[in-house]
Scaffold this motif. Structure first.
Motif, short mmCIF file in Angstrom:
data_model
loop_
_atom_site.label_atom_id
_atom_site.label_comp_id
_atom_site.label_asym_id
_atom_site.label_seq_id
_atom_site.Cartn_x
_atom_site.Cartn_y
_atom_site.Cartn_z
N ASP A 342 90.98 -36.98 63.91
CA ASP A 342 90.74 -35.52 63.63
C ASP A 342 90.42 -34.76 64.96
O ASP A 342 89.47 -34.75 65.34
CB ASP A 342 89.54 -35.36 62.49
CG ASP A 342 89.33 -34.12 62.07
OD1 ASP A 342 89.93 -33.09 62.37
OD2 ASP A 342 88.60 -33.84 60.84
N GLU A 343 91.22 -34.09 65.17
CA GLU A 343 91.22 -33.04 66.21
C GLU A 343 90.09 -32.01 66.27
O GLU A 343 89.54 -31.71 66.99
CB GLU A 343 92.49 -32.24 66.64
CG GLU A 343 93.64 -33.09 67.27
CD GLU A 343 93.52 -33.35 68.55
OE1 GLU A 343 92.51 -32.91 69.29
OE2 GLU A 343 93.80 -34.63 68.92
N ARG A 344 89.65 -31.69 65.04
CA ARG A 344 88.84 -30.78 64.80
C ARG A 344 87.25 -31.15 65.02
O ARG A 344 86.59 -30.44 64.97
CB ARG A 344 88.95 -30.15 63.60
CG ARG A 344 90.14 -29.20 63.32
CD ARG A 344 90.35 -28.73 61.96
NE ARG A 344 90.65 -29.82 60.97
CZ ARG A 344 90.69 -29.63 59.84
NH1 ARG A 344 91.02 -28.46 59.22
NH2 ARG A 344 91.18 -30.70 58.99
N ARG A 345 87.18 -32.58 64.83
CA ARG A 345 85.86 -32.95 64.78
C ARG A 345 85.42 -33.70 66.06
O ARG A 345 86.24 -34.72 66.53
CB ARG A 345 85.65 -34.04 63.51
CG ARG A 345 85.78 -33.24 62.36
CD ARG A 345 85.41 -34.06 61.05
NE ARG A 345 83.93 -34.64 61.42
CZ ARG A 345 83.42 -35.45 60.40
NH1 ARG A 345 83.98 -36.11 59.66
NH2 ARG A 345 82.08 -36.00 60.44
N PRO A 346 84.22 -34.06 66.60
CA PRO A 346 83.97 -34.54 67.72
C PRO A 346 84.01 -36.35 67.43
O PRO A 346 83.86 -36.39 66.08
CB PRO A 346 82.30 -34.44 67.97
CG PRO A 346 82.24 -32.93 67.24
CD PRO A 346 83.17 -33.21 66.08
N ALA A 347 84.48 -37.14 68.46
CA ALA A 347 84.56 -38.51 68.14
C ALA A 347 83.16 -38.81 68.41
O ALA A 347 82.55 -38.45 69.40
CB ALA A 347 85.48 -39.20 68.97
N GLN A 348 82.83 -40.17 67.61
CA GLN A 348 81.55 -40.71 67.84
C GLN A 348 81.47 -42.16 67.77
O GLN A 348 82.21 -42.72 67.13
CB GLN A 348 80.50 -40.14 66.87
CG GLN A 348 79.13 -41.02 66.94
CD GLN A 348 78.14 -40.35 65.64
OE1 GLN A 348 77.72 -39.04 65.87
NE2 GLN A 348 77.80 -41.01 64.75
N TRP A 349 80.91 -42.76 68.85
CA TRP A 349 80.53 -44.29 68.93
C TRP A 349 79.30 -44.42 69.14
O TRP A 349 78.41 -44.20 69.61
CB TRP A 349 81.48 -44.60 69.84
CG TRP A 349 81.12 -46.53 70.15
CD1 TRP A 349 80.40 -46.87 71.07
CD2 TRP A 349 81.78 -47.41 69.19
NE1 TRP A 349 80.41 -48.12 70.81
CE2 TRP A 349 81.26 -48.51 69.64
CE3 TRP A 349 82.84 -47.19 68.52
CZ2 TRP A 349 81.67 -50.08 69.36
CZ3 TRP A 349 83.33 -48.58 67.86
CH2 TRP A 349 82.75 -49.74 68.29
#
Length: 716
Positions: A342-349
């Protein structure tokens, strides 16, 4: 002191006097609350002031209409005075803090005939710094200045149109005493990016050495603190004081009786306070900005002096930090399993069990060492500048240079210390085996954010439970503590609060019965819905159902758990209902509520759309709210790293995180949301729940039973 007759009589007489003076009736729940708090405080000691009982707190859940504030003030003020302890009242919100200081305490003082004084305590960052305001106003003329302008502290230097006029207005109002320098008392909301230009923190403040010390808003507000018998603070300030060891800002915990109003916020506030983060990209930009600033400093320092040498050491340390941050960034960027769908949301790990990859550990250790070195050298430089304020001694730095540069270096030092907290937290080895059973490891996670032409990675660390923090710093030290709120139980039990806040075993718990006749005042309705919230078609189903629900109503509040869903439903319905719907994103919170009330006053219908903050923090009594619609049960977002870490720990111990964490948390939020409806004993209305899981799932009955005893109307 085992509550003596004189203090008992003082409490009883004060209560009678208040009731007579205000012409109001005694409330059963309020009397219970007064008695419980008085009993608890009276049992702490047997010999006037020295604790003889085991550590414990008093927890009182008291719903809307109880008169909590009067209850705890009447009970605690006479006892605190008799013991020679300071009463510290702490709130979660500025609104309640101001209400207690400006309305409740003066009202009690007037009507009760009790003799006591009080003061307000807020953090330094809530007050105007005249030195920074002056620097901000001179900013446009400092191009060739021979001192360092303070505006270089600000990361964002984009001026808003008319901002100079705004700051001049601020100066004029403060100078004429029309405004007291308190951010919360300015007539309009001041954006964070504007306010940070004219406030300061303890690292930048020169205290008595500042030329504006005698007219300083912060120190003016603090002057009454030492002599005050009642101090009204907030949870953030109490936690900040505890982080400094206790007694640095507020009275020492051993000499204070704390009352935490809105106490359900305290565990979450504690987690936020002891969390840490470092955005790698913007920190490297900050290092560059700091280097550019420091280049201008040596001409004003004596060559070969400690200050001059330290500037060189700061520059060297800064370069070392930059190199290792670049390496950490590259490692995490390329070795993390990001979900970039999802380009609109930050990626989280999130790192499971807080365990970092072996290949990352040496870089974390190096970053900790380099950042600690930078913070240490900035501290030395700040100390050297501060010495210049002592007129009794000769010094290498002249006072003018020190006045210009001390706040700048102080800000740099403060930020470097914040970064040290993250690296120290990431360097700690997570507990294993039996140690892990006693409590969950911290949550550690990274977030990748992307904008049009740039990206950044932020590293986070947070405790998962605040139990040990609060127990060791507060409950085991405070002379006494009372926690109160309308929502302290979850599913009818205090277990959740006891776990999250680390309350001592010997604590007292009481649920005060409400004065509301719920079954006569309101209904809770669960209509038929063909779609469950977990299905994609739920948004369309909401848009179809809502107009029928608000038809014929004057004032409706519709609560969503997702901002995106709220906006999608609004977009579908707004064209067919022009002027009817106001969302909480349309204006500032106060403006939204004002617009809603104005529509109702004009005898027009009004529908408010809101998310979590409107499910708890708004007060719309009487005709301003007659219908609350809850679109979806307020379960936590599954990707919250702190909640996920807690669930992981519960699972490893053989528990069921959904029933032990998710459902109780949802129950608290649901009770708070439903609590918007009835604010006074004359209110009437209904609650509609559109999430059929409340009747279709086993846990639904638990959630329903935890609600106030409204008349139920359920379609099966």
């Amino acid at each position: 002191m085992a509550l003596n007759d004189q203090v008992k009589q003082e409490i009883q007489q004060a209560y009678r006097t208040v009731l007579e003076g205000k012409g109001i009736r005694a409330r059963y729940g309020q009397r219970l609350m007064i008695a419980e708090i008085a009993r608890y405080l009276g049992a702490i000691t047997e010999n006037d002031g020295v604790r003889t009982s085991p550590h414990g707190v008093c927890v009182v859940e008291a719903g809307t209409g109880t008169g909590k504030t009067l209850g705890y003030l009447i009970a605690a003020i006479p006892i605190a005075r008799a013991l020679g302890k300071t009463l510290v009242i702490s709130t979660a919100t500025v609104a309640l803090q101001d209400q207690i200081v400006n309305k409740d305490l003066p009202d009690l003082h007037h009507h009760s005939k009790l003799k006591f004084n009080w003061t307000l305590a807020k953090g330094r960052g809530r007050y105007l710094c005249m030195s920074r305001l002056e620097a901000r106003l001179h900013e446009e003329g400092v191009g060739d200045s021979d001192t360092m302008p303070l505006f270089l502290l600000d990361e964002e230097q984009d001026e808003e149109p008319g901002s100079r006029a705004f700051f001049e207005d601020m100066l004029a109002r403060y100078g004429s005493r029309e405004w007291d320098g308190d951010r919360d008392h300015w007539p309009t909301q001041i954006p964070d990016e504007t306010w940070k230009q004219v406030t300061t923190d303890h690292r930048q403040c020169t205290n008595r050495h500042c030329s504006y010390f005698d007219s300083c808003a912060f120190f003016e507000a603090r002057r009454g603190l030492e002599d005050a018998e009642v101090v009204v603070a907030n949870h953030d300030l109490v936690l900040a004081d505890l982080a400094l060891g206790g007694g640095a800002i507020l009275p020492e915990p051993e000499n204070a009786i704390f009352i935490f109003d809105e106490a359900h916020h305290l565990p979450g506030k504690a987690l936020n306070h002891f969390a840490a983060s470092v955005p790698l990209g913007s920190t490297r930009q900050w290092l560059k900005q700091m280097s550019q600033a420091l280049v201008k400093m040596p001409p004003f320092l004596t060559p070969g002096s400690v200050a001059a040498k330290t500037v060189d050491k700061v520059s060297d340390s800064s370069r070392q930090v930059d190199v290792v941050l670049a390496q950490v960034y590259e490692h995490i960027r390329t070795n993390t399993e990001w979900d970039l769908t999802d380009e609109r949301r930050p990626a989280q790990w999130r790192y499971p069990d807080a365990v970092l990859p072996d290949s990352l550990l040496p870089l974390v250790a190096e970053a900790q060492l380099a950042t600690a070195g930078l913070a240490r050298q900035l501290g030395v430089l700040a100390d050297e500048l501060q010495k210049a304020f002592d007129d009794r001694k000769e010094h290498d730095v002249d006072r003018t240079t020190a006045e210009s540069w001390f706040p700048v270096i102080g800000a740099f030092h403060s930020r470097a210390e914040d970064q040290c907290r993250l690296w120290a937290a990431w360097s700690e080895k997570p507990a294993e085996g039996e140690h892990k059973r006693s409590g969950p490891p911290p949550a550690r996670w990274v977030v990748l954010q992307r904008w049009e032409h740039v990206e950044d990675i932020t590293l986070y660390s947070s405790p998962v439970l605040a139990d040990n923090l609060l127990y060791s710093r507060l409950w085991s030290r405070a002379y006494g503590a009372v926690l109160t709120s309308a929502t302290l139980t979850a599913l009818g039990r205090f277990d959740r609060l006891q776990t999250r806040a680390g309350l001592p075993d010997k604590s007292k718990f009481l649920v005060v019965p409400s004065s509301f006749r719920y079954a006569e005042m309101a209904t809770v309705e669960v209509p038929a819905m063909t779609v469950m919230p977990t299905e994609d078609a739920f948004t369309d189903a909401l848009a179809k159902k809502l107009p029928d629900l608000w038809a014929g109503e004057r004032a409706t509040l519709v609560l969503f758990t997702s901002r995106r869903q709220m906006q999608a439903v609004r977009d579908q319905l707004a064209p067919d209902y022009p002027g009817l719907i106001i969302t909480q994103d349309d204006m500032a919170k106060g403006e939204v509520l004002r617009a809603h009330c104005e529509r109702v006053d004009a005898r027009h219908s009004s529908v408010l759309f809101g998310v979590a903050s409107f499910a708890e923090g708004i007060d719309l009594p009487g005709s301003y709210l007659s219908h609350v619609v809850i679109t979806r049960l307020p379960f936590s977002v599954p990707d919250d790293p702190i909640e996920a870490s807690l669930a992981e720990w519960v699972t490893e111990r053989g528990g069921n995180p959904f029933m032990e964490i998710t459902v109780p948390d949802a129950s608290v939020k649901l009770v708070q949301a439903v609590g918007r409806l009835l604010r006074t004993e004359s209110d009437r209305g209904r609650v509609t729940i559109l999430d059929r899981r409340i009747v279709a799932r086993r846990y639904g009955q638990l959630l329903l039973d935890a609600l106030p005893p409204f008349r139920r109307m359920i379609e099966y």
